[in-house]
Design a protein around this motif. Structure first.
Motif, PDB file in Angstrom:
ATOM      1  N   ALA A 243     -57.960  -4.953  63.488  1.00  0.00           N
ATOM      2  CA  ALA A 243     -59.073  -5.641  62.835  1.00  0.00           C
ATOM      3  C   ALA A 243     -59.569  -6.825  63.657  1.00  0.00           C
ATOM      4  CB  ALA A 243     -58.646  -6.120  61.445  1.00  0.00           C
TER       5      ALA A 243
ATOM      6  N   PHE B 280     -58.263  -0.873  56.797  1.00  0.00           N
ATOM      7  CA  PHE B 280     -59.158  -1.822  56.151  1.00  0.00           C
ATOM      8  C   PHE B 280     -58.464  -2.513  54.982  1.00  0.00           C
ATOM      9  CE2 PHE B 280     -62.273   0.463  58.560  1.00  0.00           C
ATOM     10  CZ  PHE B 280     -63.349  -0.400  58.725  1.00  0.00           C
TER      11      PHE B 280
ATOM     12  N   LEU C   6     -58.865  -6.671  55.874  1.00  0.00           N
ATOM     13  CA  LEU C   6     -60.307  -6.568  55.682  1.00  0.00           C
ATOM     14  C   LEU C   6     -60.754  -6.403  54.233  1.00  0.00           C
ATOM     15  CD1 LEU C   6     -61.232  -4.494  58.861  1.00  0.00           C
ATOM     16  CD2 LEU C   6     -61.091  -6.977  58.555  1.00  0.00           C
TER      17      LEU C   6
ATOM     18  N   PHE D 127     -65.862  -8.995  57.894  1.00  0.00           N
ATOM     19  CA  PHE D 127     -64.604  -8.615  58.525  1.00  0.00           C
ATOM     20  C   PHE D 127     -64.150  -9.667  59.531  1.00  0.00           C
ATOM     21  CE2 PHE D 127     -66.515  -4.179  57.865  1.00  0.00           C
ATOM     22  CZ  PHE D 127     -66.004  -4.086  56.587  1.00  0.00           C
TER      23      PHE D 127
END
Length: 487
Positions: free
Chosen positions: A282, A306, A310, A378
């Motif tokens: 990420a 994710f 995130l 993000f």
């Protein structure tokens, strides 16, 4: 032909309960009440009103749910919330599980109602298109080039296994899918890698000898100086090494392996280079922390969650291939035929490429955040959570009675309480008991780990609403609990 049993069941079935279970007005009423309940819950948790974890033993919890009965659904939901661990609490600092952002939570509700499967395009048109777009955006940030491709899977474990199955299909030089394994395959990986890599090797039938463990340096990164000798020993013993896995970053400490050097080694020996970036890939969205991933653009495949840094609920994992056509070879019976097809051989029928046949529309949770905030969301998540870890590490360094394991590279910090009056051989027991008492009290939630055979407290900063005051309060709480413990 009449079926007496079916007739009996139909005639005695509580039809009204079925009508209620699928009635839109009932859903609207229950849903509004539940959303209000969840909104109130989030307010209370963010104000730190409940304990982070209302701890009871597993047996007590099981007995409770076996006996309890509810008059209505709202009291059921209230009880679920009250008895659960609260990740939105600013003093949740435990496992690598995201604090879910609002849009991601609502997307999970929508996907549950729609329940679109994704084995074939017709069953999941929206999410299939969204996967392609988000995979392209991630590949761009990773620097994997225009020929990349990929898809989403239910978690890093499946993503890593799928990538290694692809490595086998591409590098084995035999039709393993049709004829089975005829060679002693092996891969190389840090001894700090996630245990799912070991499981993947065993699932593929390579056995214990199929994983060549590379030691780590004092910073808990793969010791790349050991690679040549380990490779030569393995090949001399008859092993066919076909892959090497780099961690970005590792589960215990968050350390990033030197991906550029690993890429050189993989290229030299014609190995598939996979990066388990479930947690740390990420960083590609952040210009500040992207340098941690130097060399990842040379990976053959990358896995990234994710649902860690995130802000989505689990499980939402992207698996990206630098050479996209390789993703069609994993489960192919005739890989040579596939390679002769067009550049995008039915990219929209994902069941051809994924281990899961019917998977849920998980991408909706990540795409909703992207649609609302762009990739800036993000990047902000990464930078805030990494920044909290760096600040906590600074607090530890400034304290004479705490010790830092290694400087944190991500949002994971390993540390322990080391007052001068406690003997070294007593430190593990002291810190273990401190952690148990804090978790049981519900004031904070943190976990533990072993690094080089030593016991450490482990903090994972997952909540962007955690403050420096919360970090300072944790150190104070540890000191207070330690004073109550008599060794």
């Amino acid at each position: 032909m009449n079926n007496p049993l079916a007739d009996f069941l139909f005639n005695t079935m509580p039809i009204r309960s079925l009508e209620s279970a699928f009635d839109p007005d009932h859903f609207r009423k229950e849903g509004h009440a539940l959303v209000d309940l969840l909104g109130d819950y989030l307010e209370r948790v963010q104000r730190k009103e409940p304990a982070v974890l209302p701890w009871v033993s597993p047996d007590v919890e099981a007995a409770f749910w076996k006996e309890v009965q509810f008059e209505d659904s709202l009291s059921f939901w209230q009880t679920v919330l009250a008895r659960s661990i609260h990740l939105h609490h600013p003093r949740y600092m435990g496992h690598q599980t995201a604090v879910v952002a609002n849009e991601a939570a609502l997307a999970a509700l929508v996907s549950a109602v729609l329940n679109n499967g994704m084995a074939v395009y017709e069953m999941g048109a929206v999410s299939t298109a969204q996967e392609r777009i988000l995979i392209g955006i991630l590949a761009e940030h990773l620097g994997l080039g225009t020929q990349s491709d990929g898809f989403f899977t239910s978690g890093g474990t499946i993503a890593n296994l799928t990538a290694l199955l692809t490595a086998r299909a591409v590098k084995a030089q035999q039709d393993v899918w049709e004829d089975g394994t005829k060679a002693s395959f092996a891969l190389m990986v840090s001894d700090e890698a996630h245990y799912c890599i070991d499981r993947a090797v065993r699932i593929m039938g390579w056995g214990r000898e199929g994983i060549i463990r590379v030691p780590t340096n004092p910073q808990m990164q793969m010791d790349v100086a050991a690679l040549p000798a380990l490779y030569e020993t393995a090949t001399a013993s008859g092993k066919k090494v076909i892959a090497i896995v780099g961690s970005a970053g590792s589960t215990s400490t968050g350390a990033f392996d030197p991906l550029e050097v690993i890429a050189d080694f993989a290229e030299q020996h014609n190995l598939w280079f996979h990066v388990d970036g479930a947690h740390g890939a990420a960083s590609a969205f952040s210009e500040t922390y992207k340098p941690l991933l130097a060399g990842i653009h040379r990976a053959d495949s990358v896995a990234m969650d994710f649902h860690k840094l995130l802000g989505t609920s689990g499980l939402v994992t992207a698996l990206v291939y630098r050479t996209g056509v390789h993703s069609y070879q994993t489960f192919a019976q005739r890989a040579d035929y596939l390679l002769e097809q067009t550049e995008n051989p039915e990219w929209y029928n994902l069941g051809r490429r994924t281990l899961e046949c019917t998977k849920n529309m998980m991408v909706l949770r990540a795409f909703a955040l992207y649609q609302m905030y762009g990739t800036a969301f993000f990047a902000n998540q990464v930078e805030v959570l990494h920044g909290l870890a760096k600040r906590f590490a600074q607090l530890v360094r400034e304290s004479t009675d705490f010790t830092l394991c290694i400087p944190p590279q991500t949002n994971i910090v390993c540390f322990r309480y080391e007052p001068s009056h406690v003997k070294p051989e007593q430190l593990a027991a002291l810190n273990r008991e401190i952690r148990q008492k804090i978790v049981a009290s519900g004031t904070f939630y943190l976990v533990q780990t072993q690094v080089k055979g030593q016991f450490w407290l482990r903090l994972t900063l997952m909540n962007p609403l955690t403050s420096v005051e919360d970090l300072q309060a944790l150190l104070s709480e540890i000191r207070q609990v330690a004073n109550e413990i008599h060794l």
